[in-house]
Design a protein around this motif. Structure first.
Motif, short mmCIF file in Angstrom:
data_model
loop_
_atom_site.label_atom_id
_atom_site.label_comp_id
_atom_site.label_asym_id
_atom_site.label_seq_id
_atom_site.Cartn_x
_atom_site.Cartn_y
_atom_site.Cartn_z
N UNK A 154 -15.86 -24.78 -4.33
CA UNK A 154 -14.86 -23.77 -3.99
C UNK A 154 -15.21 -22.43 -4.64
N UNK A 155 -14.99 -21.35 -3.89
CA UNK A 155 -15.17 -20.00 -4.44
C UNK A 155 -13.87 -19.25 -4.21
N UNK A 156 -12.97 -19.36 -5.18
CA UNK A 156 -11.65 -18.72 -5.12
C UNK A 156 -11.33 -18.19 -6.51
N UNK A 157 -11.04 -16.91 -6.67
CA UNK A 157 -11.00 -15.88 -5.63
C UNK A 157 -12.39 -15.51 -5.14
N UNK A 158 -12.44 -14.71 -4.06
CA UNK A 158 -13.70 -14.33 -3.47
C UNK A 158 -14.54 -13.46 -4.39
N UNK A 159 -15.85 -13.50 -4.17
CA UNK A 159 -16.79 -12.69 -4.95
C UNK A 159 -17.51 -11.71 -4.03
N UNK A 519 -8.27 -6.01 2.80
CA UNK A 519 -6.98 -5.32 2.74
C UNK A 519 -6.78 -4.50 1.47
N UNK A 520 -7.42 -3.35 1.41
CA UNK A 520 -7.19 -2.43 0.29
C UNK A 520 -5.78 -1.86 0.42
N UNK A 521 -4.95 -2.07 -0.57
CA UNK A 521 -3.51 -1.80 -0.39
C UNK A 521 -3.14 -0.34 -0.48
N UNK A 522 -4.06 0.54 -0.93
CA UNK A 522 -3.68 1.96 -0.97
C UNK A 522 -3.47 2.52 0.43
N UNK A 523 -4.03 1.82 1.43
CA UNK A 523 -3.85 2.28 2.81
C UNK A 523 -2.39 2.21 3.24
N UNK A 546 4.45 -9.40 1.17
CA UNK A 546 4.38 -10.78 0.70
C UNK A 546 2.99 -11.09 0.16
N UNK A 547 1.94 -10.59 0.82
CA UNK A 547 0.58 -10.77 0.30
C UNK A 547 0.46 -10.19 -1.11
N UNK A 548 1.06 -9.01 -1.34
CA UNK A 548 1.01 -8.39 -2.66
C UNK A 548 1.75 -9.23 -3.69
N UNK A 549 2.89 -9.75 -3.28
CA UNK A 549 3.68 -10.60 -4.19
C UNK A 549 2.90 -11.85 -4.58
N UNK A 550 2.24 -12.48 -3.60
CA UNK A 550 1.50 -13.70 -3.88
C UNK A 550 0.26 -13.43 -4.72
N UNK A 554 0.13 -13.16 -13.48
CA UNK A 554 1.24 -13.45 -14.39
C UNK A 554 1.62 -12.27 -15.27
N UNK A 555 0.67 -11.36 -15.51
CA UNK A 555 0.96 -10.17 -16.32
C UNK A 555 1.64 -9.07 -15.52
N UNK A 556 1.78 -9.26 -14.21
CA UNK A 556 2.44 -8.26 -13.38
C UNK A 556 1.49 -7.38 -12.59
N UNK A 557 0.18 -7.52 -12.81
CA UNK A 557 -0.78 -6.68 -12.12
C UNK A 557 -0.84 -7.02 -10.63
N UNK A 558 -0.80 -5.99 -9.78
CA UNK A 558 -1.05 -6.16 -8.36
C UNK A 558 -2.48 -5.72 -8.08
N UNK A 559 -3.37 -6.59 -7.63
CA UNK A 559 -4.77 -6.21 -7.40
C UNK A 559 -4.87 -5.13 -6.32
N UNK A 560 -6.00 -4.41 -6.30
CA UNK A 560 -6.18 -3.38 -5.28
C UNK A 560 -6.53 -3.98 -3.93
N UNK A 561 -6.95 -5.25 -3.89
CA UNK A 561 -7.15 -5.99 -2.64
C UNK A 561 -6.24 -7.21 -2.68
N UNK A 562 -5.34 -7.31 -1.71
CA UNK A 562 -4.41 -8.45 -1.65
C UNK A 562 -4.57 -9.13 -0.30
#
Length: 562
Positions: A154-159, A519-523, A546-550, A554-562
């Motif tokens: 398995x490769x999760x998350x993606x590289x 899906x770069x979320x700044x768009x 919902x993608x951003x929420x998922x 745990x620290x509250x960070x929302x990645x730039x790709x969701x």
């Protein structure tokens, strides 16, 4: 002029089908969808608009009704909800009636009143159905597969591509499956509904015909957290006697092969599917068919599937008649019963579909002996090929947005060097038609190898391309607005912006339809003004939030790709 002014409201009333002093309800939506077949809540929200020829109309009240039978609703009896109130609200009116049930269909209508207490006619009757809200609603349906990916692979998350060691980029290709289940219908059918998901992508067939016109189902998601399923009404497609359900799977973003080109390496597992069909008979009885070991599975003619690298199809490997009753599948294997981490949900956004077609505007032969087809328009999507030739011959298609005419080669772009390709191996019929099932790309040009256009000299006896057309695919959300003015430069600029949006609108907004598809979320905020002025993006934003929420850590960070 006075006569024209007097006639204008009358003309409008004729066009709208209402008198100048009347008003009516239109654009009924449940959970922002038209007649949704599966919603994820027992308390849906309803919305509507009011059409009135008279100026300055304001809704002063409404009455909304819900019933489980359209005939009962039309008569105003056996109602599950009947709410009448003074209110100007016509958005997000929350259901507050008797408890709804998963898997059941319901019907609703609404009428509105003006300040004087006059009511409009009842709206047309619309429907909605509650989806399957938890695992028990699937009635024992299991995830089934052809083969299983070991957890160690398995490769999760993606590289990212450039972070993968060269020696780790080559692995054995997984085999892509097709599943089959034959059932008999012995009584008249009142209604039949299918709930199905296949990871990474799936296509469902019934008696040899594809069910629905969706493309790249299911919607992309964080599959360890959430998996979308699709719902289809097959009441008209089921036939008396034998029926065959068929499912074909591709890799999608669930499993990215390490061959050809890939921007991101992701592997949640090898393809798998889950299925439930609920058949309601006219005599009131029910029958349920689910995915289990009673199905049969074998390797499909799709020999390569990658959302980044393309798709190969070998028509010589087709099992003739496998989607029809009476086919002998005794040599097929029993599927593996497996599991999947993510929760099953119905998608909130519209599916991806073929939205436009582009014919070829020019064909030229390159100095390397290949043929370049120009669609005249840059778009996201795929192609449809009509070809004739000998059994076992193969045609290769390289689609690209840009072409270097000085070098007669595909233009390099951000690490992508033309590795995306489509290959079709002929079965040997008179004229064969093929389109990829599980991949798409940004394109204007198609570079054809090992084939010639019909009518051209063909001393080597290569396959002949009868027709080639471009298929623009995108999220099927409706247009919300248009722009046109007297300045042609502004009109062309607006058109370019619209195509930039359409080319990146799938089950989320991508950064580009060729090399990344991420899906770069700044768009979502940088482009919001343009997006919402052209398209009804509410459900897509609902899905992507919902993608951003998922994806949140745990620290509250929302990645730039969701």
């Amino acid at each position: 002029m006075k006569k024209l002014l007097l006639l204008f409201p009358l003309l409008l009333s004729c066009l709208w089908g209402i008198a100048a002093d009347e008003f009516r309800v239109a654009e009924l939506r449940c959970e922002y969808r038209d007649n949704p077949l599966a919603i994820n809540t027992l308390t849906p929200q309803f919305s509507w608009q009011t059409l009135s020829v008279g100026r300055g109309f304001l809704q002063a009240g409404y009455q909304i009704q819900v019933a489980s039978d359209p005939a009962d609703l039309a008569r105003g009896r056996k109602l599950l909800w009947d709410e009448q109130r003074k209110s100007d609200v016509s958005l997000h009116v929350r259901y507050a009636g008797r408890t709804l049930k998963p898997g059941q269909r319901y019907y609703w209508r609404v009428r509105v009143s003006d300040a004087a207490g006059n009511y409009s006619p009842w709206s047309e009757i619309r429907s909605f159905a509650v989806g399957l809200l938890d695992g028990s609603d699937w009635d024992g349906a299991r995830w089934i597969a052809f083969e299983e990916l070991p957890d160690s692979l398995r490769v999760v998350p993606g590289q990212e591509f450039n972070k993968i060691k060269i020696g780790d980029r080559k692995t054995a290709l997984n085999r892509l499956p097709q599943f089959r289940r034959e059932v008999k219908v012995t009584k008249p059918v009142e209604r039949a509904t299918v709930y199905v998901s296949g990871l990474g992508q799936f296509e469902l067939f019934l008696n040899g015909a594809k069910v629905g016109d969706n493309f790249l189902d299911p919607a992309w998601s964080d599959y360890d957290r959430q998996v979308c399923y699709q719902t289809f009404d097959i009441s008209e497609e089921l036939q008396p006697g034998g029926n065959v359900f068929g499912v074909m799977l591709g890799n999608g973003l669930y499993n990215v092969p390490r061959e050809r080109y890939f921007k991101a390496l992701i592997s949640f597992g090898y393809p798998k599917m889950i299925f439930k069909a609920e058949i309601e008979y006219a005599d009131g009885t029910h029958e349920t068919i689910v995915s289990d070991r009673a199905w049969r599975v074998t390797e499909s003619p799709v020999t390569y599937s990658s959302i980044f690298g393309g798709e190969d199809y070998d028509a010589t490997r087709e099992r003739t008649g496998w989607m029809l009753p009476g086919y002998d599948a005794s040599a097929w294997a029993e599927p593996l019963v497996t599991t999947q981490r993510g929760k099953l949900v119905s998608p909130v956004a519209e599916p991806v579909r073929v939205m436009e077609e582009f014919p070829v505007v020019s064909i030229r032969k390159t100095r390397h002996g290949k043929w370049l087809y120009d669609m005249g328009q840059n778009f996201s999507g795929t192609v449809q090929l009509e070809v004739r030739g000998k059994r076992g011959q193969s045609v290769q298609l390289n689609t690209t947005e840009l072409f270097n005419f000085e070098c007669d080669s595909i233009t390099e772009c951000g690490g992508y060097r033309g590795e995306y390709r489509l290959t079709y191996t002929l079965r040997g019929d008179e004229v064969e038609t093929w389109r990829p099932q599980f991949t798409y790309f940004g394109q204007r040009y198609v570079l054809v190898s090992n084939a010639v256009p019909a009518g051209e000299e063909n001393p080597e006896g290569l396959p002949e391309i009868v027709t080639l057309r471009g298929l623009h695919t995108r999220n099927a959300t409706r247009m919300a607005g248009t722009f046109h003015c007297s300045n042609d430069l502004l009109n062309k600029t607006e058109e370019l912006i619209a195509w930039g949006i359409k080319g990146n609108m799938v089950s989320y907004f991508t950064d580009c339809p060729h090399r990344e598809k991420l899906p770069w979320i700044e768009q979502l905020h940088l482009m919001f003004g343009s997006l919402q002025s052209k398209f009804d993006v509410y459900t897509l934003y609902d899905k992507m939030l919902t993608d951003m929420e998922l994806a949140q850590t745990p620290e509250g960070l929302i990645p730039d790709i969701c």
